[in-house]
Structure formats: C-alpha cells, structure tokens
Design a protein around this motif. Structure first.
Motif, PDB file in Angstrom:
ATOM      1  N   THR A 120      36.996  36.133  53.948  1.00 43.78           N
ATOM      2  CA  THR A 120      38.120  35.010  54.019  1.00 43.78           C
ATOM      3  C   THR A 120      39.422  35.376  53.600  1.00 43.78           C
ATOM      4  OG1 THR A 120      38.707  32.688  53.524  1.00 43.78           O
ATOM      5  CG2 THR A 120      37.263  33.812  52.318  1.00 43.78           C
ATOM      6  N   LYS A 121      40.503  34.863  54.178  1.00 46.61           N
ATOM      7  CA  LYS A 121      41.902  35.096  53.689  1.00 46.61           C
ATOM      8  C   LYS A 121      42.357  34.388  52.505  1.00 46.61           C
ATOM      9  CE  LYS A 121      44.443  34.552  57.533  1.00 46.61           C
ATOM     10  NZ  LYS A 121      45.473  34.492  58.461  1.00 46.61           N
ATOM     11  N   THR A 122      41.582  33.135  52.335  1.00 47.39           N
ATOM     12  CA  THR A 122      41.656  32.262  51.177  1.00 47.39           C
ATOM     13  C   THR A 122      41.471  32.879  49.959  1.00 47.39           C
ATOM     14  OG1 THR A 122      41.199  30.609  52.746  1.00 47.39           O
ATOM     15  CG2 THR A 122      41.360  29.842  50.456  1.00 47.39           C
ATOM     16  N   GLY A 123      42.602  32.868  49.060  1.00 43.90           N
ATOM     17  CA  GLY A 123      42.349  33.330  47.832  1.00 43.90           C
ATOM     18  C   GLY A 123      43.071  34.860  47.388  1.00 43.90           C
ATOM     19  N   TYR A 124      43.277  35.453  48.554  1.00 47.36           N
ATOM     20  CA  TYR A 124      43.632  36.967  48.412  1.00 47.36           C
ATOM     21  C   TYR A 124      45.096  36.768  47.949  1.00 47.36           C
ATOM     22  CZ  TYR A 124      45.886  41.257  49.624  1.00 47.36           C
ATOM     23  OH  TYR A 124      46.342  42.423  49.330  1.00 47.36           O
ATOM     24  N   GLY A 125      45.194  37.728  46.700  1.00 45.70           N
ATOM     25  CA  GLY A 125      46.429  37.955  46.054  1.00 45.70           C
ATOM     26  C   GLY A 125      46.569  36.857  45.029  1.00 45.70           C
ATOM     27  N   THR A 126      45.438  36.048  44.546  1.00 44.61           N
ATOM     28  CA  THR A 126      45.556  35.010  43.630  1.00 44.61           C
ATOM     29  C   THR A 126      44.278  35.329  42.594  1.00 44.61           C
ATOM     30  OG1 THR A 126      43.913  33.519  44.559  1.00 44.61           O
ATOM     31  CG2 THR A 126      46.244  33.461  45.261  1.00 44.61           C
ATOM     32  N   GLN A 127      44.238  34.677  41.514  1.00 44.77           N
ATOM     33  CA  GLN A 127      43.207  34.729  40.612  1.00 44.77           C
ATOM     34  C   GLN A 127      41.893  34.534  41.232  1.00 44.77           C
ATOM     35  OE1 GLN A 127      44.470  32.102  37.581  1.00 44.77           O
ATOM     36  NE2 GLN A 127      45.136  33.576  36.081  1.00 44.77           N
ATOM     37  N   ILE A 128      41.864  34.109  42.106  1.00 43.51           N
ATOM     38  CA  ILE A 128      40.637  33.698  42.716  1.00 43.51           C
ATOM     39  C   ILE A 128      39.958  35.086  43.495  1.00 43.51           C
ATOM     40  CG2 ILE A 128      39.184  32.573  44.752  1.00 43.51           C
ATOM     41  CD1 ILE A 128      39.891  30.574  42.618  1.00 43.51           C
ATOM     42  N   GLY A 129      40.666  35.874  43.870  1.00 44.75           N
ATOM     43  CA  GLY A 129      40.473  37.076  44.643  1.00 44.75           C
ATOM     44  C   GLY A 129      40.178  38.297  43.633  1.00 44.75           C
ATOM     45  N   GLU A 130      40.396  38.127  42.204  1.00 44.11           N
ATOM     46  CA  GLU A 130      40.566  39.296  41.535  1.00 44.11           C
ATOM     47  C   GLU A 130      38.905  39.738  41.220  1.00 44.11           C
ATOM     48  OE1 GLU A 130      42.177  37.772  37.713  1.00 44.11           O
ATOM     49  OE2 GLU A 130      44.115  37.686  38.431  1.00 44.11           O
ATOM     50  N   GLY A 131      38.850  41.000  41.511  1.00 44.13           N
ATOM     51  CA  GLY A 131      37.828  41.764  41.359  1.00 44.13           C
ATOM     52  C   GLY A 131      36.716  41.655  42.416  1.00 44.13           C
ATOM     53  N   LYS A 132      37.211  41.008  43.651  1.00 46.77           N
ATOM     54  CA  LYS A 132      36.341  40.972  44.678  1.00 46.77           C
ATOM     55  C   LYS A 132      36.981  41.993  45.787  1.00 46.77           C
ATOM     56  CE  LYS A 132      35.703  36.067  44.119  1.00 46.77           C
ATOM     57  NZ  LYS A 132      36.006  34.474  44.506  1.00 46.77           N
ATOM     58  N   GLU A 133      35.783  42.332  46.594  1.00 47.20           N
ATOM     59  CA  GLU A 133      36.229  43.337  47.613  1.00 47.20           C
ATOM     60  C   GLU A 133      37.173  42.861  48.746  1.00 47.20           C
ATOM     61  OE1 GLU A 133      33.804  45.393  51.366  1.00 47.20           O
ATOM     62  OE2 GLU A 133      32.621  44.823  49.517  1.00 47.20           O
ATOM     63  N   VAL A 134      38.261  43.821  48.957  1.00 42.61           N
ATOM     64  CA  VAL A 134      39.139  43.347  49.827  1.00 42.61           C
ATOM     65  C   VAL A 134      38.975  44.249  51.251  1.00 42.61           C
ATOM     66  CG1 VAL A 134      41.515  43.310  50.199  1.00 42.61           C
ATOM     67  CG2 VAL A 134      40.584  42.977  48.251  1.00 42.61           C
ATOM     68  N   HIS A 138      42.640  43.271  61.559  1.00 44.83           N
ATOM     69  CA  HIS A 138      43.986  42.800  62.449  1.00 44.83           C
ATOM     70  C   HIS A 138      44.913  42.727  61.394  1.00 44.83           C
ATOM     71  CE1 HIS A 138      40.969  42.098  65.332  1.00 44.83           C
ATOM     72  NE2 HIS A 138      40.238  41.100  64.512  1.00 44.83           N
ATOM     73  N   GLY A 139      45.251  43.785  60.541  1.00 41.91           N
ATOM     74  CA  GLY A 139      46.666  43.664  59.673  1.00 41.91           C
ATOM     75  C   GLY A 139      46.640  42.711  58.634  1.00 41.91           C
ATOM     76  N   GLU A 140      45.457  41.843  58.620  1.00 41.23           N
ATOM     77  CA  GLU A 140      45.479  40.938  57.422  1.00 41.23           C
ATOM     78  C   GLU A 140      44.490  41.070  56.435  1.00 41.23           C
ATOM     79  OE1 GLU A 140      47.396  38.026  57.058  1.00 41.23           O
ATOM     80  OE2 GLU A 140      48.307  37.980  59.114  1.00 41.23           O
ATOM     81  N   LYS A 141      44.765  40.886  55.163  1.00 46.66           N
ATOM     82  CA  LYS A 141      43.960  41.136  54.103  1.00 46.66           C
ATOM     83  C   LYS A 141      42.728  39.976  53.676  1.00 46.66           C
ATOM     84  CE  LYS A 141      45.538  45.300  52.891  1.00 46.66           C
ATOM     85  NZ  LYS A 141      46.257  45.381  51.580  1.00 46.66           N
ATOM     86  N   TYR A 142      41.409  40.479  53.685  1.00 45.29           N
ATOM     87  CA  TYR A 142      40.526  39.333  53.589  1.00 45.29           C
ATOM     88  C   TYR A 142      39.658  39.761  52.190  1.00 45.29           C
ATOM     89  CZ  TYR A 142      41.187  37.781  58.334  1.00 45.29           C
ATOM     90  OH  TYR A 142      41.806  37.120  59.481  1.00 45.29           O
ATOM     91  N   ILE A 143      39.187  38.731  51.444  1.00 48.61           N
ATOM     92  CA  ILE A 143      38.494  38.903  50.237  1.00 48.61           C
ATOM     93  C   ILE A 143      37.018  38.575  50.703  1.00 48.61           C
ATOM     94  CG2 ILE A 143      40.116  38.654  48.558  1.00 48.61           C
ATOM     95  CD1 ILE A 143      39.121  35.985  47.919  1.00 48.61           C
ATOM     96  N   LEU A 144      35.988  39.388  49.863  1.00 47.96           N
ATOM     97  CA  LEU A 144      34.339  39.089  50.394  1.00 47.96           C
ATOM     98  C   LEU A 144      34.124  37.915  49.213  1.00 47.96           C
ATOM     99  CD1 LEU A 144      31.598  39.937  51.523  1.00 47.96           C
ATOM    100  CD2 LEU A 144      31.484  41.371  49.601  1.00 47.96           C
ATOM    101  N   GLU A 145      33.382  36.836  49.833  1.00 48.73           N
ATOM    102  CA  GLU A 145      32.952  35.867  49.101  1.00 48.73           C
ATOM    103  C   GLU A 145      31.301  35.679  49.431  1.00 48.73           C
ATOM    104  OE1 GLU A 145      33.946  33.774  46.868  1.00 48.73           O
ATOM    105  OE2 GLU A 145      36.201  33.741  47.407  1.00 48.73           O
ATOM    106  N   GLU A 146      30.545  35.554  48.491  1.00 49.06           N
ATOM    107  CA  GLU A 146      29.123  35.776  48.558  1.00 49.06           C
ATOM    108  C   GLU A 146      28.419  34.019  49.142  1.00 49.06           C
ATOM    109  OE1 GLU A 146      27.091  37.076  45.157  1.00 49.06           O
ATOM    110  OE2 GLU A 146      28.249  38.927  45.500  1.00 49.06           O
ATOM    111  N   GLY A 147      27.573  34.133  49.695  1.00 47.31           N
ATOM    112  CA  GLY A 147      26.726  32.905  50.108  1.00 47.31           C
ATOM    113  C   GLY A 147      26.138  32.491  48.839  1.00 47.31           C
ATOM    114  N   ILE A 148      25.980  31.063  48.702  1.00 51.33           N
ATOM    115  CA  ILE A 148      24.943  30.437  47.734  1.00 51.33           C
ATOM    116  C   ILE A 148      23.629  30.083  48.023  1.00 51.33           C
ATOM    117  CG2 ILE A 148      25.082  28.319  46.350  1.00 51.33           C
ATOM    118  CD1 ILE A 148      28.054  28.188  46.356  1.00 51.33           C
ATOM    119  N   PHE A 149      23.045  30.684  47.526  1.00 57.89           N
ATOM    120  CA  PHE A 149      21.510  30.795  47.649  1.00 57.89           C
ATOM    121  C   PHE A 149      20.893  29.663  46.240  1.00 57.89           C
ATOM    122  CE2 PHE A 149      22.681  34.260  49.842  1.00 57.89           C
ATOM    123  CZ  PHE A 149      21.962  34.037  51.354  1.00 57.89           C
TER     124      PHE A 149
END
Length: 234
Positions: A120-134, A138-149
C-alpha cells in the motif's frame, strides 16, 4: 451442532489463553462486543495483543481491559478518547502499533482471506513505513503490510441467523466485518437471532462460515461525546 451459547462466558470457555491475539470489532463506541470484553475481564486472561480501531474509553469497551492491566499491546488507528491508555503508553506499560485506519481494516480482511501481506502507498515515507519492505509499482513506492491472523475475533452484529449469517448496522459494519474474518475462532454477540431463511441473502454482510459461536444479549447504547446546543431565548 448449534452455534448458540447462553452467555459470552460460555462462548469463550476453552478459547482464552494468556498471550493470545484478539481482533475486536467496533467503531468508537458503536458496535463494540461489550459482552465478550466483560467476559475476558472476568476470566483474567492477560498479556493480550488486541487489534481494534480504537481502545474504547475509560470504563467502557476495551478500556475495561486496559484498567485491569490485561492488555500488553494494542494495534489501533485512534486512541484519543482513553486517558488510561495514554497513561500506560507514556509510562512504558503498554506497547502500541499504530495503523492507518484503512490499512488496519485491510490487514484484518487480508488475514481472513488467507493473504499473508499486501502493498500500500499509505504510510510510505512516514514513521508508519519505517523498517518495512518497499516496492515500486508504476513509478510509485509502496510498503508491505502483513495480514492479521488472530487467535480470536470478538464482534457484534445487529441481526444474525442461527448459522451465523450476519447483518451489521450502519457504522458498526466498518471493523466488525473484517475483524470477524481474521479470527481462528469468531465469537459474535448479536441483538437478535432469527431462523435460517429469514434474512434476505442480498443483505447479508458476513457469511456464517466465518462465525463459530453466537450469543444473543442486551446492550448499552452509549454516546462517545455528547454535544448539545444552548437553547436560544425567544
């Protein structure tokens, strides 16, 4: 085998254990599984990790589990109405995982669909995205978020049939539906239980396959912030 239990305590019997992860439905004080929360408090289950849009308020909702010191970690998008939450977090007594609201809902839905993660693009470049895979799409940066089980989902519906097919009322649908999906066991409390066939299939929000235990009960209708206007003099 019947999914209906006489009480939330009975529905949670044999399910609870220390250190478990719980997904809780509700939005503000709307549609919160208050019977299940009270039963968890009474059971004394501790070191809980809870994913929920918010943490209730002081003395109600998930706030009662914070007051009894049963919560180790909260994963939420909004916690501004709970002074005890703030006190514990600032005092280093409570772990906090902030999630953008839409990301939290999608993490729950993904877990329920068996999806381990999404970008998701949401959180990229913020503290939310720190330490997450990028990753770039299509020229946009996205971060990896894990599903909740979650080990357990506790949710509240307006109406359900005896097989667990459920309808949520208005705003209560926001997090109850995805929370219910991501629990290995889902305990649903409901205002009214009807027989199969009484609900219009086109109006069902959550299929009964996601629901394992049902409890019918009476609930308190609280207003999170009551705002009134002074009467104008004639």
């Amino acid at each position: 085998m019947s999914k209906i239990y006489d009480s939330a305590a009975a529905a949670l019997d044999g399910v609870l254990f220390d250190g478990m992860t719980i997904a809780a439905g509700g939005f503000g004080l709307c549609g919160i599984p208050e019977l299940s929360i009270a039963a968890i408090r009474d059971a004394g289950t501790k070191d809980l990790t809870i994913y929920s849009n918010n943490a209730g308020v002081d003395g109600f909702g998930l706030g009662v589990l914070l007051e009894s010191k049963q919560v180790k970690k909260m994963g939420s998008s909004y916690v501004g109405e709970n002074k005890e939450f703030m006190r514990q977090y600032l005092g280093g007594e409570l772990e906090l995982e902030f999630n953008p609201q839409g990301t939290l809902a999608e993490r729950m839905r993904a877990g329920g669909a068996g999806i381990a993660g999404f970008y998701t693009k949401t959180g990229y470049g913020t503290q939310i995205g720190e330490g997450k895979e990028v990753k770039e799409f299509h020229g946009e940066k996205y971060i990896l978020e894990e599903g909740i089980f979650a080990d357990l989902a506790i949710v509240k519906a307006w109406k359900a049939d005896t097989t667990g097919n459920a309808i949520f009322r208005k705003t209560a649908r926001n997090f109850n539906e995805p929370a219910a999906m991501c629990g290995k066991i889902c305990v649903m409390e409901v205002e009214e239980i009807v027989e199969p066939g009484e609900l219009d299939p086109n109006h069902i929000h959550l299929p009964g396959v996601f629901v394992h235990r049902l409890v019918q009960g009476e609930f308190e209708k609280r207003i999170e912030q009551r705002t009134v206007r002074k009467r104008e003099e004639a």
